[in-house]
Design a protein around this motif. Sequence first.
Motif, PDB file in Angstrom:
ATOM      1  N   GLY A  91      11.313  -4.565  11.213  1.00 45.22           N
ATOM      2  CA  GLY A  91      12.907  -4.187  10.835  1.00 45.22           C
ATOM      3  C   GLY A  91      13.062  -4.715   9.445  1.00 45.22           C
ATOM      4  O   GLY A  91      13.676  -3.988   8.559  1.00 45.22           O
ATOM      5  N   ALA A  92      13.273  -5.911   9.575  1.00 43.80           N
ATOM      6  CA  ALA A  92      13.766  -6.495   8.402  1.00 43.80           C
ATOM      7  C   ALA A  92      13.028  -6.476   7.073  1.00 43.80           C
ATOM      8  O   ALA A  92      13.581  -6.387   5.822  1.00 43.80           O
ATOM      9  N   GLY A  93      11.590  -6.126   7.314  1.00 46.05           N
ATOM     10  CA  GLY A  93      10.818  -6.155   6.163  1.00 46.05           C
ATOM     11  C   GLY A  93      11.155  -4.670   5.317  1.00 46.05           C
ATOM     12  O   GLY A  93      11.358  -4.583   4.257  1.00 46.05           O
ATOM     13  N   VAL A  94      11.481  -3.792   6.059  1.00 45.60           N
ATOM     14  CA  VAL A  94      11.932  -2.410   5.600  1.00 45.60           C
ATOM     15  C   VAL A  94      13.119  -2.369   4.993  1.00 45.60           C
ATOM     16  O   VAL A  94      13.087  -1.939   3.882  1.00 45.60           O
ATOM     17  N   GLY A  95      14.044  -3.200   5.490  1.00 42.89           N
ATOM     18  CA  GLY A  95      15.391  -3.496   4.922  1.00 42.89           C
ATOM     19  C   GLY A  95      15.122  -4.031   3.559  1.00 42.89           C
ATOM     20  O   GLY A  95      15.733  -3.835   2.543  1.00 42.89           O
ATOM     21  N   LEU A  96      14.406  -5.060   3.438  1.00 47.29           N
ATOM     22  CA  LEU A  96      14.075  -5.902   2.315  1.00 47.29           C
ATOM     23  C   LEU A  96      13.545  -4.843   1.144  1.00 47.29           C
ATOM     24  O   LEU A  96      13.839  -4.819   0.243  1.00 47.29           O
ATOM     25  N   ALA A  97      12.422  -4.216   1.732  1.00 47.87           N
ATOM     26  CA  ALA A  97      11.644  -3.132   0.846  1.00 47.87           C
ATOM     27  C   ALA A  97      12.656  -2.197   0.227  1.00 47.87           C
ATOM     28  O   ALA A  97      12.556  -1.886  -0.938  1.00 47.87           O
ATOM     29  N   VAL A  98      13.575  -1.535   1.041  1.00 44.21           N
ATOM     30  CA  VAL A  98      14.446  -0.567   0.685  1.00 44.21           C
ATOM     31  C   VAL A  98      15.536  -1.255  -0.286  1.00 44.21           C
ATOM     32  O   VAL A  98      16.119  -0.399  -1.241  1.00 44.21           O
ATOM     33  N   SER A  99      16.081  -2.280  -0.182  1.00 45.75           N
ATOM     34  CA  SER A  99      17.138  -3.143  -0.862  1.00 45.75           C
ATOM     35  C   SER A  99      16.332  -3.229  -2.282  1.00 45.75           C
ATOM     36  O   SER A  99      17.122  -3.363  -3.520  1.00 45.75           O
ATOM     37  N   LYS A 100      15.024  -3.204  -2.600  1.00 44.48           N
ATOM     38  CA  LYS A 100      14.530  -3.522  -3.770  1.00 44.48           C
ATOM     39  C   LYS A 100      14.037  -1.955  -4.363  1.00 44.48           C
ATOM     40  O   LYS A 100      13.272  -2.102  -5.331  1.00 44.48           O
ATOM     41  N   GLY A 101      14.401  -0.899  -3.725  1.00 43.21           N
ATOM     42  CA  GLY A 101      13.936   0.512  -4.370  1.00 43.21           C
ATOM     43  C   GLY A 101      12.932   1.398  -3.587  1.00 43.21           C
ATOM     44  O   GLY A 101      12.738   2.261  -3.897  1.00 43.21           O
ATOM     45  N   ALA A 102      12.370   0.474  -2.603  1.00 41.72           N
ATOM     46  CA  ALA A 102      11.433   1.565  -1.925  1.00 41.72           C
ATOM     47  C   ALA A 102      11.883   2.692  -1.425  1.00 41.72           C
ATOM     48  O   ALA A 102      13.148   2.661  -0.597  1.00 41.72           O
ATOM     49  N   LYS A 103      11.131   3.614  -1.179  1.00 43.89           N
ATOM     50  CA  LYS A 103      11.821   4.969  -0.609  1.00 43.89           C
ATOM     51  C   LYS A 103      10.866   5.160   0.529  1.00 43.89           C
ATOM     52  O   LYS A 103       9.886   5.864   0.760  1.00 43.89           O
ATOM     53  N   GLU A 104      11.591   4.896   1.873  1.00 45.28           N
ATOM     54  CA  GLU A 104      10.900   4.899   3.176  1.00 45.28           C
ATOM     55  C   GLU A 104      11.901   4.884   4.150  1.00 45.28           C
ATOM     56  O   GLU A 104      13.043   4.370   3.749  1.00 45.28           O
ATOM     57  N   LYS A 105      11.686   5.114   5.356  1.00 43.76           N
ATOM     58  CA  LYS A 105      12.412   4.947   6.556  1.00 43.76           C
ATOM     59  C   LYS A 105      11.462   4.559   7.759  1.00 43.76           C
ATOM     60  O   LYS A 105      10.400   5.177   7.847  1.00 43.76           O
ATOM     61  N   VAL A 140       6.678   3.153  10.022  1.00 45.63           N
ATOM     62  CA  VAL A 140       7.444   3.395   8.688  1.00 45.63           C
ATOM     63  C   VAL A 140       6.695   4.821   7.949  1.00 45.63           C
ATOM     64  O   VAL A 140       5.559   4.895   8.125  1.00 45.63           O
ATOM     65  N   ALA A 141       7.388   5.696   7.743  1.00 47.18           N
ATOM     66  CA  ALA A 141       6.964   6.768   6.780  1.00 47.18           C
ATOM     67  C   ALA A 141       7.563   6.702   5.396  1.00 47.18           C
ATOM     68  O   ALA A 141       8.657   6.418   5.377  1.00 47.18           O
ATOM     69  N   SER A 142       6.823   7.093   4.279  1.00 46.50           N
ATOM     70  CA  SER A 142       7.417   7.067   3.027  1.00 46.50           C
ATOM     71  C   SER A 142       8.285   8.429   2.901  1.00 46.50           C
ATOM     72  O   SER A 142       8.226   9.590   3.631  1.00 46.50           O
ATOM     73  N   GLN A 143       9.139   8.435   1.872  1.00 45.94           N
ATOM     74  CA  GLN A 143      10.232   9.529   1.781  1.00 45.94           C
ATOM     75  C   GLN A 143       9.550  10.722   1.449  1.00 45.94           C
ATOM     76  O   GLN A 143       9.851  11.672   1.830  1.00 45.94           O
ATOM     77  N   ALA A 166       0.798  -1.042   0.145  1.00 39.98           N
ATOM     78  CA  ALA A 166      -0.030   0.080  -0.036  1.00 39.98           C
ATOM     79  C   ALA A 166       0.878   1.354   0.105  1.00 39.98           C
ATOM     80  O   ALA A 166       0.502   2.284  -0.661  1.00 39.98           O
ATOM     81  N   MET A 167       2.087   1.289   0.818  1.00 42.33           N
ATOM     82  CA  MET A 167       2.954   2.517   0.861  1.00 42.33           C
ATOM     83  C   MET A 167       3.306   2.636  -0.416  1.00 42.33           C
ATOM     84  O   MET A 167       3.702   3.635  -1.000  1.00 42.33           O
ATOM     85  N   SER A 168       3.811   1.469  -0.845  1.00 48.21           N
ATOM     86  CA  SER A 168       4.501   1.622  -2.145  1.00 48.21           C
ATOM     87  C   SER A 168       3.742   1.995  -3.481  1.00 48.21           C
ATOM     88  O   SER A 168       4.287   2.660  -4.243  1.00 48.21           O
ATOM     89  N   ALA A 169       2.591   1.864  -3.197  1.00 46.96           N
ATOM     90  CA  ALA A 169       1.514   2.204  -4.263  1.00 46.96           C
ATOM     91  C   ALA A 169       1.049   3.722  -4.050  1.00 46.96           C
ATOM     92  O   ALA A 169       0.120   4.043  -4.728  1.00 46.96           O
ATOM     93  N   GLY A 170       1.655   4.296  -3.195  1.00 51.17           N
ATOM     94  CA  GLY A 170       1.145   5.478  -2.519  1.00 51.17           C
ATOM     95  C   GLY A 170      -0.232   5.618  -1.803  1.00 51.17           C
ATOM     96  O   GLY A 170      -0.759   6.691  -1.827  1.00 51.17           O
ATOM     97  N   ALA A 171      -0.836   4.582  -1.606  1.00 52.87           N
ATOM     98  CA  ALA A 171      -2.156   4.674  -0.661  1.00 52.87           C
ATOM     99  C   ALA A 171      -1.967   4.719   0.727  1.00 52.87           C
ATOM    100  O   ALA A 171      -2.974   4.861   1.410  1.00 52.87           O
ATOM    101  N   ALA A 172      -0.549   4.837   1.230  1.00 56.29           N
ATOM    102  CA  ALA A 172      -0.656   5.010   2.546  1.00 56.29           C
ATOM    103  C   ALA A 172       0.445   5.829   3.102  1.00 56.29           C
ATOM    104  O   ALA A 172       1.416   5.827   1.930  1.00 56.29           O
ATOM    105  N   ASP A 173       0.499   6.764   3.812  1.00 55.43           N
ATOM    106  CA  ASP A 173       1.558   7.764   4.028  1.00 55.43           C
ATOM    107  C   ASP A 173       2.387   7.160   5.334  1.00 55.43           C
ATOM    108  O   ASP A 173       3.831   7.208   5.357  1.00 55.43           O
ATOM    109  N   ILE A 174       2.101   6.492   6.117  1.00 57.36           N
ATOM    110  CA  ILE A 174       2.587   5.652   7.289  1.00 57.36           C
ATOM    111  C   ILE A 174       1.909   4.239   7.736  1.00 57.36           C
ATOM    112  O   ILE A 174       0.676   4.180   7.526  1.00 57.36           O
TER     113      ILE A 174
END
Length: 320
Positions: A85-99, A213-216, A72-80
């Motif tokens: 932890g590891a899930g965010v690491g995996l998403a960022v490694s695949k190009g997701a813009k978030e922290k 987690v918040a989108s960039q 949902a966040m990657s699709a722009g449907a959620a802001d937060i």
Amino acid sequence: MTIIRGAVAVAMTLALFAGTAPAEELVRIGLAVPHNAAYVQFYAAETLGFYKEAGVKTEITIYRGGAASQEAMSAGAADIITYFGAGVGLAVSKGAKEKIVAAVDPTPHGWHFLVLASSPIKSLKDLDGKKIGVATKAGTADMFALWIADKGGARVQTIPVGGGGMVPALRAGQVDAIAMFPGLSLQLVASGEARSLMDIGKEMEPTLPDVIVASQEMMDKRPQAVRGTLAALYKAVAHLRDNRDWALKYLQQFTEEKDDKVNVLTYEQVVAALSQDGMVKPEWISNSINIAAKVWGLDELRKVKPEDIYTNAFLPAAAR
């Protein structure tokens, strides 16, 4: 006549102030699963008026698991969103813009690995060849289930059934065990319907099973909304901690659990254990990434640096 004129003047003044009052910013929040007691503050903040005080208005959507909230966040449907932890690491490694911007609970308090009370499974070794119910693949429950099986030297198959589908799947015999998040896990054990093969919160080091987690884009364009949301959430956590009687009544409504003993257990083991400040430590992220890399066989995940996927800059403490 003077009275009428005065009333009109007051009305006009109120209208003027109402028109110039800053509008509350809409923040779309995605929660990974339903009925997670570790998410009670997201609703308590609304009930207590803390979001409004912080200048934000929230719209909460509940997903079938962390991977779904991430989508949902990657699709722009959620802001937060809530994730791990590891899930965010995996998403960022695949190009997701978030922290990661805050920790809900660094340790998996209230997480249990459950089987039905009548199950022939008595130990972790008995899990070999069994099916384990999880919310989604590559989610928190999936990571925990595979970590537990590895500790028992067992090979298992994880079956994604959605966050709200794990208990029904266990009851129906579709899966042999579940890695269950806080709230429902304690209810099942307390009722005698299920047995806990492992209290994960007591056995696992801090791995950030629940983070915010918040989108960039959100952090770059609306930093005050991120700060306001977190301020409201951690004010709610403090209120829950400092007002036990109120918290127990609210928890009863939130969980729809009628047994007071279960609510007390949930409060003491889950709600009272929530992070009070949201601070994230890099070693907690490393713990999560290392476990995930091992159980999922993703060595490339170890290349993710903690400092690239978290910040404490939006927390209430950072503004002091």
